[in-house]
Design a protein around this motif. Sequence first.
Motif, PDB file in Angstrom:
ATOM      1  N   ARG A  49       0.792  -1.269  -0.063  1.00 36.49           N
ATOM      2  CA  ARG A  49      -0.059   0.033  -0.095  1.00 36.49           C
ATOM      3  C   ARG A  49       0.846   1.372   0.186  1.00 36.49           C
ATOM      4  O   ARG A  49       0.150   2.428   0.097  1.00 36.49           O
ATOM      5  CB  ARG A  49      -0.806  -0.183   1.368  1.00 36.49           C
ATOM      6  CG  ARG A  49      -1.859  -1.199   1.275  1.00 36.49           C
ATOM      7  CD  ARG A  49      -2.918  -0.939   2.496  1.00 36.49           C
ATOM      8  NE  ARG A  49      -3.651  -2.240   2.724  1.00 36.49           N
ATOM      9  CZ  ARG A  49      -4.352  -3.121   2.119  1.00 36.49           C
ATOM     10  NH1 ARG A  49      -4.853  -2.435   0.959  1.00 36.49           N
ATOM     11  NH2 ARG A  49      -5.009  -4.113   2.563  1.00 36.49           N
ATOM     12  N   MET A  50       2.039   1.180   0.030  1.00 37.00           N
ATOM     13  CA  MET A  50       3.178   2.397  -0.124  1.00 37.00           C
ATOM     14  C   MET A  50       2.957   3.085  -1.146  1.00 37.00           C
ATOM     15  O   MET A  50       2.884   2.502  -2.389  1.00 37.00           O
ATOM     16  CB  MET A  50       4.390   1.703   0.238  1.00 37.00           C
ATOM     17  CG  MET A  50       4.717   1.194   1.686  1.00 37.00           C
ATOM     18  SD  MET A  50       6.450   0.680   1.844  1.00 37.00           S
ATOM     19  CE  MET A  50       7.341   2.446   1.936  1.00 37.00           C
ATOM     20  N   ALA A  51       3.069   4.202  -1.263  1.00 40.81           N
ATOM     21  CA  ALA A  51       3.214   5.095  -2.415  1.00 40.81           C
ATOM     22  C   ALA A  51       4.586   5.477  -2.685  1.00 40.81           C
ATOM     23  O   ALA A  51       5.001   6.378  -2.030  1.00 40.81           O
ATOM     24  CB  ALA A  51       2.203   6.265  -2.369  1.00 40.81           C
ATOM     25  N   PHE A  52       5.235   4.758  -3.504  1.00 40.08           N
ATOM     26  CA  PHE A  52       6.820   4.987  -3.924  1.00 40.08           C
ATOM     27  C   PHE A  52       6.867   6.270  -4.941  1.00 40.08           C
ATOM     28  O   PHE A  52       6.027   6.593  -5.390  1.00 40.08           O
ATOM     29  CB  PHE A  52       7.347   4.029  -4.585  1.00 40.08           C
ATOM     30  CG  PHE A  52       7.083   2.686  -3.853  1.00 40.08           C
ATOM     31  CD1 PHE A  52       8.322   2.494  -2.840  1.00 40.08           C
ATOM     32  CD2 PHE A  52       6.420   1.518  -3.871  1.00 40.08           C
ATOM     33  CE1 PHE A  52       8.458   1.242  -2.051  1.00 40.08           C
ATOM     34  CE2 PHE A  52       6.384   0.399  -3.026  1.00 40.08           C
ATOM     35  CZ  PHE A  52       7.322   0.503  -2.165  1.00 40.08           C
ATOM     36  N   THR A  53       7.832   7.097  -4.560  1.00 37.56           N
ATOM     37  CA  THR A  53       8.057   8.122  -5.465  1.00 37.56           C
ATOM     38  C   THR A  53       9.293   8.084  -6.326  1.00 37.56           C
ATOM     39  O   THR A  53       9.475   9.046  -7.395  1.00 37.56           O
ATOM     40  CB  THR A  53       8.516   9.444  -4.306  1.00 37.56           C
ATOM     41  OG1 THR A  53       9.748   8.940  -3.668  1.00 37.56           O
ATOM     42  CG2 THR A  53       7.492   9.922  -3.320  1.00 37.56           C
ATOM     43  N   LYS A  54       9.769   6.799  -6.473  1.00 37.93           N
ATOM     44  CA  LYS A  54      10.901   6.531  -7.354  1.00 37.93           C
ATOM     45  C   LYS A  54      10.609   5.084  -7.833  1.00 37.93           C
ATOM     46  O   LYS A  54      10.005   4.251  -7.250  1.00 37.93           O
ATOM     47  CB  LYS A  54      12.343   6.814  -6.858  1.00 37.93           C
ATOM     48  CG  LYS A  54      12.448   7.926  -6.322  1.00 37.93           C
ATOM     49  CD  LYS A  54      13.950   8.260  -5.689  1.00 37.93           C
ATOM     50  CE  LYS A  54      14.181   9.594  -5.177  1.00 37.93           C
ATOM     51  NZ  LYS A  54      15.629   9.678  -4.489  1.00 37.93           N
ATOM     52  N   PRO A  55      11.033   4.954  -9.284  1.00 38.13           N
ATOM     53  CA  PRO A  55      10.898   3.652  -9.687  1.00 38.13           C
ATOM     54  C   PRO A  55      11.129   2.571  -8.962  1.00 38.13           C
ATOM     55  O   PRO A  55      12.257   2.341  -7.972  1.00 38.13           O
ATOM     56  CB  PRO A  55      11.798   3.535 -11.046  1.00 38.13           C
ATOM     57  CG  PRO A  55      12.161   5.166 -11.493  1.00 38.13           C
ATOM     58  CD  PRO A  55      12.144   5.750  -9.870  1.00 38.13           C
ATOM     59  N   VAL A  56      10.367   1.518  -8.927  1.00 34.30           N
ATOM     60  CA  VAL A  56      10.573   0.110  -8.483  1.00 34.30           C
ATOM     61  C   VAL A  56      10.581  -0.913  -9.475  1.00 34.30           C
ATOM     62  O   VAL A  56       9.781  -1.156 -10.191  1.00 34.30           O
ATOM     63  CB  VAL A  56       9.338  -0.024  -7.330  1.00 34.30           C
ATOM     64  CG1 VAL A  56       9.771  -1.357  -6.770  1.00 34.30           C
ATOM     65  CG2 VAL A  56       9.241   0.970  -6.401  1.00 34.30           C
ATOM     66  N   LEU A 151      18.983  -2.088 -15.939  1.00 36.65           N
ATOM     67  CA  LEU A 151      17.666  -1.179 -16.137  1.00 36.65           C
ATOM     68  C   LEU A 151      17.554   0.026 -15.119  1.00 36.65           C
ATOM     69  O   LEU A 151      17.422   1.133 -15.474  1.00 36.65           O
ATOM     70  CB  LEU A 151      16.307  -2.026 -16.172  1.00 36.65           C
ATOM     71  CG  LEU A 151      14.964  -1.305 -16.399  1.00 36.65           C
ATOM     72  CD1 LEU A 151      15.350  -0.761 -17.812  1.00 36.65           C
ATOM     73  CD2 LEU A 151      14.121  -2.094 -16.658  1.00 36.65           C
ATOM     74  N   ALA A 152      17.927  -0.243 -13.778  1.00 38.51           N
ATOM     75  CA  ALA A 152      18.005   0.880 -12.892  1.00 38.51           C
ATOM     76  C   ALA A 152      19.071   1.951 -12.995  1.00 38.51           C
ATOM     77  O   ALA A 152      19.056   3.002 -13.001  1.00 38.51           O
ATOM     78  CB  ALA A 152      18.018   0.383 -11.470  1.00 38.51           C
ATOM     79  N   GLN A 153      20.222   1.190 -13.556  1.00 40.97           N
ATOM     80  CA  GLN A 153      21.322   2.318 -13.867  1.00 40.97           C
ATOM     81  C   GLN A 153      20.967   3.296 -15.072  1.00 40.97           C
ATOM     82  O   GLN A 153      21.396   4.181 -15.059  1.00 40.97           O
ATOM     83  CB  GLN A 153      22.722   1.445 -14.161  1.00 40.97           C
ATOM     84  CG  GLN A 153      23.258   0.720 -13.058  1.00 40.97           C
ATOM     85  CD  GLN A 153      24.304  -0.105 -13.230  1.00 40.97           C
ATOM     86  OE1 GLN A 153      24.294  -0.647 -14.239  1.00 40.97           O
ATOM     87  NE2 GLN A 153      25.005  -0.348 -12.405  1.00 40.97           N
ATOM     88  N   THR A 154      20.286   2.480 -16.105  1.00 45.40           N
ATOM     89  CA  THR A 154      19.915   3.372 -17.259  1.00 45.40           C
ATOM     90  C   THR A 154      18.840   4.531 -16.892  1.00 45.40           C
ATOM     91  O   THR A 154      19.096   5.654 -17.110  1.00 45.40           O
ATOM     92  CB  THR A 154      19.086   2.768 -18.231  1.00 45.40           C
ATOM     93  OG1 THR A 154      20.159   1.625 -18.835  1.00 45.40           O
ATOM     94  CG2 THR A 154      18.606   3.299 -19.586  1.00 45.40           C
ATOM     95  N   LEU A 155      18.107   4.108 -15.966  1.00 49.52           N
ATOM     96  CA  LEU A 155      17.012   5.075 -15.371  1.00 49.52           C
ATOM     97  C   LEU A 155      17.875   6.152 -14.701  1.00 49.52           C
ATOM     98  O   LEU A 155      17.255   7.428 -14.526  1.00 49.52           O
ATOM     99  CB  LEU A 155      15.681   4.528 -14.561  1.00 49.52           C
ATOM    100  CG  LEU A 155      14.856   3.403 -15.204  1.00 49.52           C
ATOM    101  CD1 LEU A 155      13.720   3.074 -14.492  1.00 49.52           C
ATOM    102  CD2 LEU A 155      14.445   3.855 -16.698  1.00 49.52           C
ATOM    103  N   SER A 156      18.633   6.031 -13.765  1.00 50.13           N
ATOM    104  CA  SER A 156      19.466   6.611 -12.898  1.00 50.13           C
ATOM    105  C   SER A 156      20.192   7.833 -13.653  1.00 50.13           C
ATOM    106  O   SER A 156      20.470   8.840 -13.013  1.00 50.13           O
ATOM    107  CB  SER A 156      20.224   5.971 -12.026  1.00 50.13           C
ATOM    108  OG  SER A 156      21.375   5.381 -12.840  1.00 50.13           O
TER     109      SER A 156
END
Length: 228
Positions: A49-56, A151-156
């Motif tokens: 139920r958490m609202a994340f503010t960054k990609p997961v 993928l995370a490194q690309t987004l970062s």
Amino acid sequence: MYTLYCYIPCDLAGNFCAGYDLKALSEVETQILPGDPAKDEIGPMGPSRMAFTKPVIAAVSGYAVAGGMELAMMCDLRVVEESAKMGVFCRRFGVPLIDGGTIRLPRLVGLSRALDLILTGREIGAKEAHEFGLANRVVPDGKALDVAIELAQTLSKFPQRCMNTDRSSAYYSTYDAKSINDALQREFTQGINVITEESIPGAQKFSKGLGKHGSFDIGDQSGRKSKL
């Protein structure tokens, strides 16, 4: 000091998550079960139920079933290994989806396909999950975490405020907007604040030749001072 740009749920033991512990559930009284959204941000499966503010980004291997499938659907992207198995296996024992499964699955794959999985509880493999749109990437066994990190490194490396503003707008329009005009107004209101900080500097870099002809070979544009 490091800044967190992405979060990657995974399991290094070979199975992403098989859901709530049914043996433990068999010994629990209903009134003490966790996760009432009116009272608690933490769901029965934890962060559902958490609202994340960054990609997961979920790195899915082995079984991601029942509540484990709900956790995978909580994520923005799912990198799924070829032998992975997903499904609403809890259908067999009368355990409902109470970690967002009935909300997220129809939005991810459409109502018809969602009902196929929800009502039958059947197993779905990586190939079919990809065809449905449930899996974003299908990778060889043992590679889900590596690909999720890449993928995370690309987004970062992208300008972060812009990317996360667009991410937030996509979620708002999908789950919270009262109308298309409401969604469009929020998209504009939030997006316009990014122009000075990231869009104009980005346009100046483009005018100098960076990223021409659709090239993504543009280096790190996140503006961060520390590495991932």
